[in-house]
Design a protein around this motif. Sequence first.
Motif, short mmCIF file in Angstrom:
data_model
loop_
_atom_site.label_atom_id
_atom_site.label_comp_id
_atom_site.label_asym_id
_atom_site.label_seq_id
_atom_site.Cartn_x
_atom_site.Cartn_y
_atom_site.Cartn_z
N ASN A 191 52.03 3.99 69.13
CA ASN A 191 53.06 3.89 68.19
C ASN A 191 54.21 3.57 68.95
O ASN A 191 54.39 3.90 70.15
CB ASN A 191 53.19 4.78 67.37
CG ASN A 191 54.00 4.49 66.02
OD1 ASN A 191 54.26 3.32 65.55
ND2 ASN A 191 54.30 5.65 65.22
N ARG A 192 55.35 3.00 68.19
CA ARG A 192 56.54 2.97 68.65
C ARG A 192 57.63 4.05 67.80
O ARG A 192 57.49 3.64 66.64
CB ARG A 192 57.27 1.42 68.59
CG ARG A 192 56.51 0.61 69.59
CD ARG A 192 57.35 -0.83 69.86
NE ARG A 192 56.93 -1.54 70.72
CZ ARG A 192 55.87 -2.31 70.67
NH1 ARG A 192 55.08 -2.55 69.68
NH2 ARG A 192 55.23 -3.21 71.86
N TYR A 193 58.01 4.91 68.25
CA TYR A 193 58.49 6.04 67.64
C TYR A 193 60.10 5.80 67.35
O TYR A 193 60.84 5.64 68.62
CB TYR A 193 58.17 7.35 67.88
CG TYR A 193 56.90 7.69 67.94
CD1 TYR A 193 56.48 8.41 66.81
CD2 TYR A 193 55.78 7.46 69.03
CE1 TYR A 193 55.21 8.75 66.64
CE2 TYR A 193 54.65 7.87 68.70
CZ TYR A 193 54.17 8.37 67.54
OH TYR A 193 52.96 9.07 67.66
N LEU A 194 60.59 5.71 66.40
CA LEU A 194 61.90 5.86 66.12
C LEU A 194 62.37 7.42 65.48
O LEU A 194 62.09 7.53 64.37
CB LEU A 194 62.77 4.53 65.33
CG LEU A 194 64.17 4.54 65.15
CD1 LEU A 194 64.71 4.23 66.64
CD2 LEU A 194 64.53 3.60 64.10
N ALA A 195 63.00 8.21 66.17
CA ALA A 195 63.06 9.47 65.94
C ALA A 195 64.05 10.29 66.67
O ALA A 195 64.52 9.71 67.50
CB ALA A 195 61.55 10.37 65.95
N VAL A 226 48.82 17.15 71.49
CA VAL A 226 49.38 16.52 69.97
C VAL A 226 50.59 15.97 70.54
O VAL A 226 51.68 16.27 71.29
CB VAL A 226 49.68 18.06 69.20
CG1 VAL A 226 50.25 17.38 67.84
CG2 VAL A 226 48.54 18.84 69.13
N VAL A 227 50.82 14.53 69.95
CA VAL A 227 52.09 13.96 69.94
C VAL A 227 52.76 14.28 68.52
O VAL A 227 52.24 13.66 67.35
CB VAL A 227 51.62 12.45 70.18
CG1 VAL A 227 52.79 11.53 70.10
CG2 VAL A 227 50.76 12.17 71.42
N THR A 228 53.79 14.60 68.80
CA THR A 228 54.50 14.99 67.41
C THR A 228 56.02 14.41 67.41
O THR A 228 56.95 14.73 68.34
CB THR A 228 54.65 16.49 67.27
OG1 THR A 228 53.31 17.07 67.31
CG2 THR A 228 55.56 16.91 66.12
N PRO A 229 56.43 13.61 66.54
CA PRO A 229 57.90 13.09 66.41
C PRO A 229 58.63 13.99 65.78
O PRO A 229 58.13 14.89 65.10
CB PRO A 229 57.72 12.02 65.59
CG PRO A 229 56.50 12.08 64.74
CD PRO A 229 55.46 12.95 65.56
N LEU A 235 59.00 8.11 57.16
CA LEU A 235 58.33 9.31 56.73
C LEU A 235 56.85 9.26 56.88
O LEU A 235 56.24 10.29 56.82
CB LEU A 235 58.80 9.39 55.37
CG LEU A 235 60.30 9.66 55.01
CD1 LEU A 235 60.43 9.60 53.55
CD2 LEU A 235 60.74 10.90 55.90
N THR A 236 56.21 8.34 56.93
CA THR A 236 54.82 8.25 57.18
C THR A 236 54.24 8.25 58.63
O THR A 236 53.08 8.66 58.78
CB THR A 236 54.39 6.63 56.74
OG1 THR A 236 54.63 5.84 57.22
CG2 THR A 236 54.38 6.55 55.09
N THR A 237 55.27 8.49 59.51
CA THR A 237 54.81 8.69 60.94
C THR A 237 54.71 10.31 61.14
O THR A 237 55.32 11.05 60.87
CB THR A 237 55.96 8.31 61.94
OG1 THR A 237 56.30 6.99 61.65
CG2 THR A 237 55.66 8.71 63.12
#
Length: 313
Positions: A191-195, A226-229, A235-237
């Motif tokens: 994934n590409r996370y924006l957080a 675990v990968v946690t944003p 919101l679905t991430t």
Amino acid sequence: MNWAVIANPDKPGLQAPLLAAIRILHNRNQTVRLPSSLFGLMEPHPGQSDNKEADKPHLVRCTNENESVSGSDIVLVIGGDGTILHTAQRVMNLEIPILGINTGRLGFMASIQPQEIEAAVEQILAGNYEIDRRKMLTASFQGILPEKQGEGTKADELTRVFHALNEHLFYKKGHVSLISVTVRLNGQLLNRYLADGLIITTPTGSTAYNLSAGGPIVMPGTDVMVVTPVSPHTLTTRPVVVPLDSKLQITIDEPDGTALYAYDGIQMPIGQNPVTITASPNHIQLIRLPHQTYFQTLRNKLMWGLDQREKRE
């Protein structure tokens, strides 16, 4: 038996449990290896009549924590889980077990209360305990130590490796804006996370920052990470649990140099070179006494099943 004692001398309320622990060990003819940083709290202490070294046959003054640990059979940590994380960097893979005395807040790893020190020592001396082996995660990337910048060393010439018992964290200076992070799992785009940040946690760390960020609680000994944003823009991430033998590659999509990296609370600037996270060859050993179970700790610390109405009655 040789006992190293590790604690933060700047923490308030340390002296009473420290003196109590040393007195209990002294009365059982145990040798205590104390770093110099804690000796200022030893006024008075058991076995000492006039503050002379000769009056402390069971108390060994060590130059620093590493010297204290190196000659020990058990490490007694007085503090909270943060002090155990600090100690983990000194004992990992030394096969020296840790007994945590909780003078902090929750204390998931430091689970013995100060009033239980004597009973805990008796159990250990009787050999009535088990070893809880906790795995760690390794992060490696190319980079320059902040103190070495400007000395002619190229970032690509230096590989930095860090081992975390709780988590690896990626975030932005000041937390005033989102960070963009790309994660690949075994070479494939996850994934590409924006957080606000991204946490890669061990099962041990799942009850720390990961829990506050909405991640799952994972029982220690489970071979996962675990990968946690942290507060993701979408919101679905959701957090993702991946096998421990996976290879995660983290790339910071921030060209302005405002990204930070931290392992178990130790932070530093990080560039755009990819960070590889894998299972660490290192581990620590925690002492678990007969009456302790993981789920009992969860119930007590997180107050599961507690009915507030019963307190009011």
